[in-house]
Each structure stands twice: as C-alpha cells, then as structure tokens.
Design an enzyme around this catalytic site. Structure first.
Site, PDB file in Angstrom:
ATOM      1  N   ARG A  83     -91.476  83.584 -46.973  1.00 12.93           N
ATOM      2  CA  ARG A  83     -91.246  83.848 -45.574  1.00 12.93           C
ATOM      3  C   ARG A  83     -92.077  84.641 -45.220  1.00 12.93           C
ATOM      4  NH1 ARG A  83     -85.045  85.735 -46.407  1.00 12.93           N
ATOM      5  NH2 ARG A  83     -86.184  86.425 -48.313  1.00 12.93           N
TER       6      ARG A  83
ATOM      7  N   SER B 122     -80.056  85.624 -45.751  1.00 10.81           N
ATOM      8  CA  SER B 122     -78.778  85.580 -45.973  1.00 10.81           C
ATOM      9  C   SER B 122     -78.346  87.106 -45.704  1.00 10.81           C
ATOM     10  CB  SER B 122     -78.397  85.367 -47.331  1.00 10.81           C
ATOM     11  OG  SER B 122     -79.035  83.968 -47.806  1.00 10.81           O
TER      12      SER B 122
ATOM     13  N   HIS C 244     -82.922  77.982 -46.553  1.00  9.10           N
ATOM     14  CA  HIS C 244     -83.079  77.412 -48.088  1.00  9.10           C
ATOM     15  C   HIS C 244     -83.122  75.911 -48.079  1.00  9.10           C
ATOM     16  CE1 HIS C 244     -80.825  81.399 -49.075  1.00  9.10           C
ATOM     17  NE2 HIS C 244     -81.827  81.538 -49.529  1.00  9.10           N
TER      18      HIS C 244
ATOM     19  N   LYS D 173     -78.295  92.790 -55.421  1.00  8.43           N
ATOM     20  CA  LYS D 173     -77.487  92.503 -54.154  1.00  8.43           C
ATOM     21  C   LYS D 173     -75.802  92.477 -54.354  1.00  8.43           C
ATOM     22  CE  LYS D 173     -81.355  89.791 -52.219  1.00  8.43           C
ATOM     23  NZ  LYS D 173     -81.603  88.290 -51.940  1.00  8.43           N
TER      24      LYS D 173
HETATM   25  P1  ADP Z   1     -83.278  85.813 -54.251  1.00  7.05           P
HETATM   26  O1  ADP Z   1     -82.105  86.920 -54.218  1.00  7.05           O
HETATM   27  O2  ADP Z   1     -83.434  85.271 -55.575  1.00  7.05           O
HETATM   28  O3  ADP Z   1     -84.382  86.171 -53.462  1.00  7.05           O
HETATM   29  P2  ADP Z   1     -82.322  84.259 -51.900  1.00  7.05           P
HETATM   30  O4  ADP Z   1     -81.090  83.488 -52.023  1.00  7.05           O
HETATM   31  O5  ADP Z   1     -82.461  85.436 -51.275  1.00  7.05           O
HETATM   32  O6  ADP Z   1     -82.392  84.559 -53.532  1.00  7.05           O
HETATM   33  O7  ADP Z   1     -83.713  83.389 -51.818  1.00  7.05           O
HETATM   34  C1  ADP Z   1     -83.903  82.266 -52.877  1.00  7.05           C
HETATM   35  C2  ADP Z   1     -85.130  81.478 -52.353  1.00  7.05           C
HETATM   36  O8  ADP Z   1     -85.166  81.257 -51.085  1.00  7.05           O
HETATM   37  C3  ADP Z   1     -86.288  82.862 -52.456  1.00  7.05           C
HETATM   38  O9  ADP Z   1     -87.495  82.044 -52.742  1.00  7.05           O
HETATM   39  C4  ADP Z   1     -86.454  82.972 -51.003  1.00  7.05           C
HETATM   40  O10 ADP Z   1     -87.905  83.445 -50.632  1.00  7.05           O
HETATM   41  C5  ADP Z   1     -86.377  81.747 -50.245  1.00  7.05           C
HETATM   42  N1  ADP Z   1     -85.910  82.001 -48.983  1.00  7.05           N
HETATM   43  C6  ADP Z   1     -84.888  82.643 -48.361  1.00  7.05           C
HETATM   44  N2  ADP Z   1     -84.787  82.453 -47.114  1.00  7.05           N
HETATM   45  C7  ADP Z   1     -85.709  81.627 -46.717  1.00  7.05           C
HETATM   46  C8  ADP Z   1     -85.950  81.025 -45.445  1.00  7.05           C
HETATM   47  N3  ADP Z   1     -85.410  81.560 -44.346  1.00  7.05           N
HETATM   48  N4  ADP Z   1     -87.079  80.151 -45.486  1.00  7.05           N
HETATM   49  C9  ADP Z   1     -87.673  79.863 -46.629  1.00  7.05           C
HETATM   50  N5  ADP Z   1     -87.349  80.281 -48.118  1.00  7.05           N
HETATM   51  C10 ADP Z   1     -86.025  81.191 -47.922  1.00  7.05           C
END
Ligand code: ADP
Length: 175
Positions: free
Chosen positions: A103, A140, A30, A54
């Site tokens: 990703r 996460s 992130h 989630k």
């Molecule tokens: P959500 O539940 O809305 O998907 P996340 O916290 O899982 O929220 O992810 C928020 C954003 O960050 C999403 O666009 C996700 O694809 C991106 N994201 C999550 N992990 C990574 C990563 N390792 N590298 C790049 N982008 C990521």
C-alpha cells in the site's frame, strides 16, 4: 546477476501463487489483489494465517467462510487456513510463490524483511502487486476501529468492505 541482452521468454509457465494474510476481515483492497492475481496466475490460494502481533476479531473459520463466499465466482481462486510458517504452507499446498500487496512505503519496509527471510530460509520468492489507487489507505485495522466507534462514518464503509463483511463486523463488535 543478469548479463548480456535480454532474451524474450516465449515459454509461459503455469504458476500457483499463495496470498497469505490475517484477513481480519477481508477488505475490498484484499479482493482487488485477489482479482488481479487471478488474472496473472493459474491459481491463487488465499491463505488465512495467524498474526501473533494482532488481536483477532473473527475466528479463522469465520474469515475463511467470508472469503469463500466472496471468491465463489473465481474458478482459479481457493481459500484455506493454516497455522505455523507461511513458507511451510506454501510448500505443502504446492504453491510456487507468495503474493502480497503493497500500500505504501511503510508496507515496503516490512514486506522487504519478510520476503528476504522467506527467500533465504524457505527458498520461496514473493511477488508484489501495488494497491489500486482507491484502496491504498484501506486497512482491516482502521475499518474495525471505525465500526467499533459507530457513527455515520461506518455507513460509508461499504466503499471499502464488502457489505456482507460489514454486516458481520457490526454484529461482532456490537456483541
Ligand atoms: P498481514 O497481517 O499478514 O499483513 P493483512 O490481512 O493485513 O495480513 O494483509 C494481507 C496482505 O494484503 C498484505 O500483503 C497486505 O499488504 C495486503 N493488503 C492489505 N490491505 C490492502 C489494500 N488495501 N490494498 C492492497 N493490499 C492490501
């Protein structure tokens, strides 16, 4: 549909991107998107929302506090929490677009659906940054699982999660 020769656009626009997600907790993946977004846009607002699909480990306030600490040195990045629809938050915050990270191909499918809905229903565009090589498999969810199971692997997680966040995650999952 674009017709005719491409004309270079010399007028630079100043745009605010909203990066929404659950961030439960924030990972280096992130942070990588936040840092790169901050170079592209005038402002980046990290928007901590609820994902009904989630189960959450950290409260919204805890997630915001962890992110606020990590973005301290980025003058054009801020963090807020929101409830309800992302498109409503984007409008209310004065954002111009949604920023999301991709990703892998699984993300593409889900993100395509969300981006289309947000465009049709809210008139808000989504722009994507591809995850950097070293974070394509960082999620996460998996980080929480590894910490919950403990063991040696969890000490190596500092490559994927900020150490302050990892400590808070350990304390939370141990209690
Ligand atoms: P959500 O539940 O809305 O998907 P996340 O916290 O899982 O929220 O992810 C928020 C954003 O960050 C999403 O666009 C996700 O694809 C991106 N994201 C999550 N992990 C990574 C990563 N390792 N590298 C790049 N982008 C990521």
């Amino acid at each position: 549909m674009h017709k005719g020769p491409l004309v270079p656009n010399s007028t630079k626009t100043v745009l605010t991107a909203v990066f929404p997600g659950s961030f439960d907790p924030i990972t280096n993946g992130h942070l990588d998107i936040i840092q790169r977004g901050a170079r592209l846009f005038a402002r980046v607002i990290v928007a901590v929302g609820q994902n009904p699909g989630k189960e959450e480990v950290f409260t919204s306030a805890e997630r915001v506090a962890m992110i606020a600490d990590l973005i301290r040195d980025f003058p054009n990045v801020s963090v807020e929490s929101y409830q309800g629809l992302t498109i409503d938050f984007v409008r209310q915050a004065g954002g111009d677009m949604i920023l999301r990270g991709i990703r892998d191909t699984l993300d593409v499918r889900d993100e395509l659906q969300a981006a289309n809905t947000n465009l049709i229903v809210g008139g808000i565009e989504t722009v994507f940054l591809m995850a950097s090589d070293q974070y394509t498999l960082t999620s996460s969810t998996f980080i929480k699982q590894i910490v919950a199971m403990g063991g040696d692997a969890s000490t190596r997680l500092s490559a994927l999660v900020p150490t302050t966040v990892l400590a808070k995650l350990r304390a939370k999952l141990a209690s």
